[in-house]
Design a protein around this motif. Sequence first.
Motif, mmCIF file in Angstrom:
data_model
loop_
_atom_site.group_PDB
_atom_site.id
_atom_site.type_symbol
_atom_site.label_atom_id
_atom_site.label_comp_id
_atom_site.label_asym_id
_atom_site.label_seq_id
_atom_site.Cartn_x
_atom_site.Cartn_y
_atom_site.Cartn_z
ATOM 1 N N MET A 199 0.826 -1.212 0.000
ATOM 2 C CA MET A 199 0.000 0.000 0.000
ATOM 3 C C MET A 199 0.857 1.257 0.000
ATOM 4 O O MET A 199 0.400 2.321 -0.412
ATOM 5 C CB MET A 199 -0.945 0.003 1.200
ATOM 6 C CG MET A 199 -1.936 -1.135 1.208
ATOM 7 S SD MET A 199 -3.186 -0.968 2.471
ATOM 8 C CE MET A 199 -2.212 -0.888 3.965
ATOM 9 N N GLY A 200 2.107 1.120 0.474
ATOM 10 C CA GLY A 200 3.029 2.239 0.450
ATOM 11 C C GLY A 200 2.477 3.504 1.072
ATOM 12 O O GLY A 200 1.875 3.493 2.146
ATOM 13 N N ILE A 201 2.632 4.605 0.352
ATOM 14 C CA ILE A 201 2.195 5.915 0.823
ATOM 15 C C ILE A 201 0.765 6.223 0.374
ATOM 16 O O ILE A 201 0.240 7.316 0.636
ATOM 17 C CB ILE A 201 3.167 6.992 0.287
ATOM 18 C CG1 ILE A 201 3.100 8.282 1.109
ATOM 19 C CG2 ILE A 201 2.916 7.302 -1.177
ATOM 20 C CD1 ILE A 201 4.012 8.323 2.257
ATOM 21 N N GLY A 202 0.114 5.236 -0.278
ATOM 22 C CA GLY A 202 -1.227 5.426 -0.820
ATOM 23 C C GLY A 202 -2.260 5.950 0.173
ATOM 24 O O GLY A 202 -2.939 6.950 -0.086
ATOM 25 N N PRO A 203 -2.433 5.299 1.349
ATOM 26 C CA PRO A 203 -3.416 5.810 2.323
ATOM 27 C C PRO A 203 -3.115 7.233 2.789
ATOM 28 O O PRO A 203 -4.039 8.020 3.024
ATOM 29 C CB PRO A 203 -3.284 4.810 3.484
ATOM 30 C CG PRO A 203 -2.796 3.558 2.861
ATOM 31 C CD PRO A 203 -1.873 4.003 1.769
ATOM 32 N N TYR A 204 -1.841 7.582 2.884
ATOM 33 C CA TYR A 204 -1.475 8.938 3.303
ATOM 34 C C TYR A 204 -1.840 9.955 2.220
ATOM 35 O O TYR A 204 -2.290 11.062 2.525
ATOM 36 C CB TYR A 204 0.017 9.007 3.610
ATOM 37 C CG TYR A 204 0.462 10.346 4.153
ATOM 38 C CD1 TYR A 204 0.161 10.722 5.457
ATOM 39 C CD2 TYR A 204 1.175 11.238 3.366
ATOM 40 C CE1 TYR A 204 0.562 11.945 5.959
ATOM 41 C CE2 TYR A 204 1.577 12.463 3.859
ATOM 42 C CZ TYR A 204 1.265 12.808 5.158
ATOM 43 O OH TYR A 204 1.657 14.032 5.644
ATOM 44 N N ILE A 205 -1.662 9.581 0.943
ATOM 45 C CA ILE A 205 -2.056 10.464 -0.160
ATOM 46 C C ILE A 205 -3.558 10.696 -0.131
ATOM 47 O O ILE A 205 -4.041 11.835 -0.218
ATOM 48 C CB ILE A 205 -1.627 9.858 -1.511
ATOM 49 C CG1 ILE A 205 -0.107 9.799 -1.615
ATOM 50 C CG2 ILE A 205 -2.212 10.660 -2.670
ATOM 51 C CD1 ILE A 205 0.379 9.077 -2.845
ATOM 52 N N THR A 206 -4.325 9.604 0.010
ATOM 53 C CA THR A 206 -5.785 9.725 0.077
ATOM 54 C C THR A 206 -6.203 10.572 1.264
ATOM 55 O O THR A 206 -7.092 11.428 1.164
ATOM 56 C CB THR A 206 -6.424 8.331 0.175
ATOM 57 O OG1 THR A 206 -5.941 7.498 -0.880
ATOM 58 C CG2 THR A 206 -7.934 8.428 0.091
#
Length: 418
Positions: A71-78
Amino acid sequence: MFSVFTNAWKVKDIRKKLLYAVMVVAVYRLGSAIPLPGINLTAWQFVRSSGTNRTLFATIAGGGIGTIFQMGIGPYITSSIIMQLLTVAIPRLEQMQKEGEEGRKKINQYTRIVAVALAALQGAGTVFSLNADGLFIHANMLTWIMATLSLVTGTIFVMWLSELATERGIGNGSSFIIFSNILAGVPSSLMRMYSYAASNGAVGVIVTLVLAVAFILLIAFAILIQDGERRIPVQYSKKMVGRQMYGGQSSYIPIKVNIAGVMAIIFAISLVQLPATIYGFFPSPALAKASEILAMTHPVGALVYVALIVCFTFFYTSFAVNPIEMAENMKKNGGFIPGIRPGKPTSDYISRTVKRLSTIGSGFYVMLAIIPIIFQWVLGMSAGFGGTTLLIVTGVALEIVKQLESQLLMRHYKGFLS
C-alpha cells in the motif's frame, strides 16, 4: 541541471541531504521486496513477474504486490486529499490552518490518524484480494490478521520514512518516494520495448523509435505545463507612516496553469477504476461488463476518463484558489490590479482568469492522459508511460533542482542554473 547536482555535491551539508534521501529510497525499495507473512512464494514470484493487478494508482503510491509495502504511501495520499477538501468545507479546520505552524501541526496529526484508519480498511481489502488470487498458503483468519497488520505497519513505516526525508533530505519526502516508485518501473518498460523491437523486425524498430520520440516530446510538454503561469500585475499605493513613505512598489500574483496538478487525473483514474476495484471484492457479470466498458483502453472508458479530468480540474481549482479572499487581502494591504477596481471587481477578474487557465490546463491534462492510450490503440502495444507519471516525474525533478538551487544560493549567493 547536471551542473546543479555537481555543484551541490561539492557542498558537504547538501551532499549529506542527498545521501540521506538516497538511503531512504534504498530502505523503501528493500521493503518493497519483502513478502507478507503466509504468502505462497511460488505464486507470489509469478504474480510479481507478470505484473497482474498492477493499477496506475498502485504504481504511483504503493510497493510490490504481496509485500509489506504494497500500500506504500497510498493511504497517506488519500488522507491528505480528504483533509485538503475538509479544510475548505469545515470552518474550524480552515481557522486551524490559518493559526500558523501550530495549526498545521494539528492538521498533519489528523491526516496521519485518518491515514492509519484508511490503511486498516485498505489493508483488509488488499488481503481479501490476495486471498482470492490464491497467494496465501494457509487461508485462515490468523494469516489474514497477520497480513493486514503487516500492511498497516508497513504504511506507517513509509509515512515515517517520508517525514524523515522531508526533514533531513531534499524536498518533499512523499513526492520523492512516489518518484522512486515510478522510476522503479522504467527498466521493465524498457525491456518490453526492446523485446517488441527485437521480435517484430523493422516494424518493431520503427514503432519503438516513434514511442521514444513521443516520450521525449511529452516530457518537454509536461515541463512546459509545470512551469507555465499567468502573472497578474499588482500595484501597491503609497502611504505616509510618520515621516517615511511606504508602498508604491509593483508586484504580481502568479497563477499556475496546472493549479490542480495531477490531482484531477488521480481523481478521474480512481472513479474510472472503481467498478474494477469493487469487482475484485464482489465478482458479478454486471460489474465485469462495467469494468470492461470503463477500461481506459475502451472508447467509452476513454471518453468518461476525459470528461472526469475536465470536471475534476475545475472542481479542485475551486477549492485551491479563493478569489474573494485574495481580493480582500490585496485590499487590506493597499494593493490593486491596474485598471480594476478593488473589492468585487477584483475578485471577479481573478475568478475569470482562473477559469480560463483551468480550461487551458484541463486541455493539457487531457492531451497528456489520452496520447499514450491513442498510441496503444494505433500501435497495438502499451506505450510504457502515461501522462500522470510524466507529470509527477517532471514535477518532482524540477522541484528537486529548485531546492538544490535555493540551497546553493543560500551558501554562495549566486545560482548555478545559468
